[in-house]
Write an enzyme that holds these catalytic residues in place. Sequence first.
Site, PDB file in Angstrom:
ATOM      1  N   GLN A  32      60.537 -54.022   2.938  1.00 60.03           N
ATOM      2  CA  GLN A  32      59.730 -53.301   3.786  1.00 60.03           C
ATOM      3  C   GLN A  32      58.838 -52.846   2.543  1.00 60.03           C
ATOM      4  O   GLN A  32      60.118 -52.143   1.785  1.00 60.03           O
ATOM      5  CB  GLN A  32      60.695 -52.223   5.035  1.00 60.03           C
ATOM      6  CG  GLN A  32      61.059 -52.655   6.113  1.00 60.03           C
ATOM      7  CD  GLN A  32      60.508 -53.741   7.074  1.00 60.03           C
ATOM      8  OE1 GLN A  32      58.766 -53.433   6.661  1.00 60.03           O
ATOM      9  NE2 GLN A  32      60.760 -54.423   7.610  1.00 60.03           N
TER      10      GLN A  32
ATOM     11  N   TYR B 195      63.736 -64.119  12.251  1.00 57.80           N
ATOM     12  CA  TYR B 195      62.944 -64.225  10.747  1.00 57.80           C
ATOM     13  C   TYR B 195      63.076 -62.196  10.014  1.00 57.80           C
ATOM     14  O   TYR B 195      62.953 -61.754   9.785  1.00 57.80           O
ATOM     15  CB  TYR B 195      61.739 -63.583  11.672  1.00 57.80           C
ATOM     16  CG  TYR B 195      60.980 -64.480  12.476  1.00 57.80           C
ATOM     17  CD1 TYR B 195      60.326 -65.071  12.085  1.00 57.80           C
ATOM     18  CD2 TYR B 195      60.971 -64.482  13.526  1.00 57.80           C
ATOM     19  CE1 TYR B 195      59.492 -66.007  13.077  1.00 57.80           C
ATOM     20  CE2 TYR B 195      60.604 -65.184  14.566  1.00 57.80           C
ATOM     21  CZ  TYR B 195      59.667 -66.248  14.265  1.00 57.80           C
ATOM     22  OH  TYR B 195      59.315 -66.971  15.183  1.00 57.80           O
TER      23      TYR B 195
ATOM     24  N   GLU C 261      66.065 -67.605   9.162  1.00 59.11           N
ATOM     25  CA  GLU C 261      65.260 -67.263   8.063  1.00 59.11           C
ATOM     26  C   GLU C 261      64.014 -68.383   7.188  1.00 59.11           C
ATOM     27  O   GLU C 261      65.037 -69.419   7.090  1.00 59.11           O
ATOM     28  CB  GLU C 261      65.247 -66.769   6.977  1.00 59.11           C
ATOM     29  CG  GLU C 261      63.937 -66.245   5.558  1.00 59.11           C
ATOM     30  CD  GLU C 261      63.340 -64.843   6.184  1.00 59.11           C
ATOM     31  OE1 GLU C 261      61.831 -65.639   5.776  1.00 59.11           O
ATOM     32  OE2 GLU C 261      62.132 -64.231   7.720  1.00 59.11           O
TER      33      GLU C 261
ATOM     34  N   ASP D 290      61.435 -60.908  14.508  1.00 60.71           N
ATOM     35  CA  ASP D 290      60.798 -59.737  13.366  1.00 60.71           C
ATOM     36  C   ASP D 290      59.752 -60.749  13.151  1.00 60.71           C
ATOM     37  O   ASP D 290      59.620 -60.953  12.513  1.00 60.71           O
ATOM     38  CB  ASP D 290      61.808 -58.952  12.422  1.00 60.71           C
ATOM     39  CG  ASP D 290      60.405 -58.108  12.016  1.00 60.71           C
ATOM     40  OD1 ASP D 290      59.408 -57.735  11.911  1.00 60.71           O
ATOM     41  OD2 ASP D 290      60.798 -57.265  10.767  1.00 60.71           O
TER      42      ASP D 290
ATOM     43  N   CYS E  38      53.990 -55.987  14.270  1.00 61.89           N
ATOM     44  CA  CYS E  38      53.133 -55.916  12.888  1.00 61.89           C
ATOM     45  C   CYS E  38      52.197 -55.795  13.700  1.00 61.89           C
ATOM     46  O   CYS E  38      51.215 -55.107  13.248  1.00 61.89           O
ATOM     47  CB  CYS E  38      53.445 -55.816  11.443  1.00 61.89           C
ATOM     48  SG  CYS E  38      53.304 -57.979  10.965  1.00 61.89           S
TER      49      CYS E  38
END
Length: 352
Positions: free
Chosen positions: A187, A215, A236, A281, A308
């Site tokens: 982040q 993710y 991932e 995510d 997002c």
Amino acid sequence: MRPVELQIEDVAFGGKGVGRTEGKVVFVPYTIAGERVATRITREKKQFAEAELAAVLEESPERTTPKCPYFGRCGGCSYQHMKYKHQLQVKQKQVENALRRIGRLNTPVQTIVSSPQEYGYRNRITVHADGGRVGYYRRDVHELIDVEHCPIAAPEVNQALTELRSRAPRDGHYTLRARSGPRVFAQTNDGAAEALAQIVERLLPTGHHLLVDAYCGSGFFTKRLAARFERVVGIEWDRLAVATAEQNAGANETYIAGDADLEVNRALAGVDLGTTSAIVDPPATGLSAGTRNALLEHPVHTLVYVSCNPATLARDLAVLQAQFTLLSATPLDMFPQTAEIECVAHLCSKAD
């Protein structure tokens, strides 16, 4: 370029104001709802047009002076001309509109969570060097702007930018970071990331046995939450991120490098869904059809979706309604001065 005067009615996701002329929508950057503006049409399609701002004829009381001398040319920021409180209102409305119009969802949206810092928050930036210039590309144009200082970047990052510029670097791309560490996704806004983690932590129930985190990156959520579950599984695609997560993994942590479509289905097959939680995510493109189907086939008790992109979030939530109930949606401002929005959706299985 054809000149047109417009009344700005709204600000669309992506940051451009919305006006209308001759029955056609016109998108204009650096404007605020309620303003009367003079524009020049730069691109015209059958159903919409794009324009550049020539002058603000009637100014909104929410307009302010940008702190960045490159604003309006640099492609990074979209909202420095707005007071920060109004930026938050715009982003909240964009999430509400996306859920209602795209997802056909009427769940009330929680009040947006602001960033602790309006400027100086980015712990990394990527700049480009070309022909002696070091900086960012212009908005909508592949033209490099020479940038000496980035107001949204942390002081340590701007110091790294100063040092890079002093070396007259070779042409290429350079990622500048506030601190060293593995070159995996993390982040960008530390303060807002902490607020995001706290939101997710509050939404997950206690007493569950399994957490599946799709993710997961290098374990941003997984590691924070591992102590609350008997077993946690992180999925991932980035093998370097998985290797980083495995370096300090606890006994109850498992990380899988693979495709979410396949691995989410495998991780949830045969488990007690009533005591299982999941976090997803995904990137801005949202969940793939395969991952959506895996969640529909295995409706976990609690699902937390971190997004997002409000549009793809709304699309995915509309599909997931078949097995899940949307309890809440909480926007979060991870990137002040920009058009980007994070949103956390909290869902529960209809079977419970």
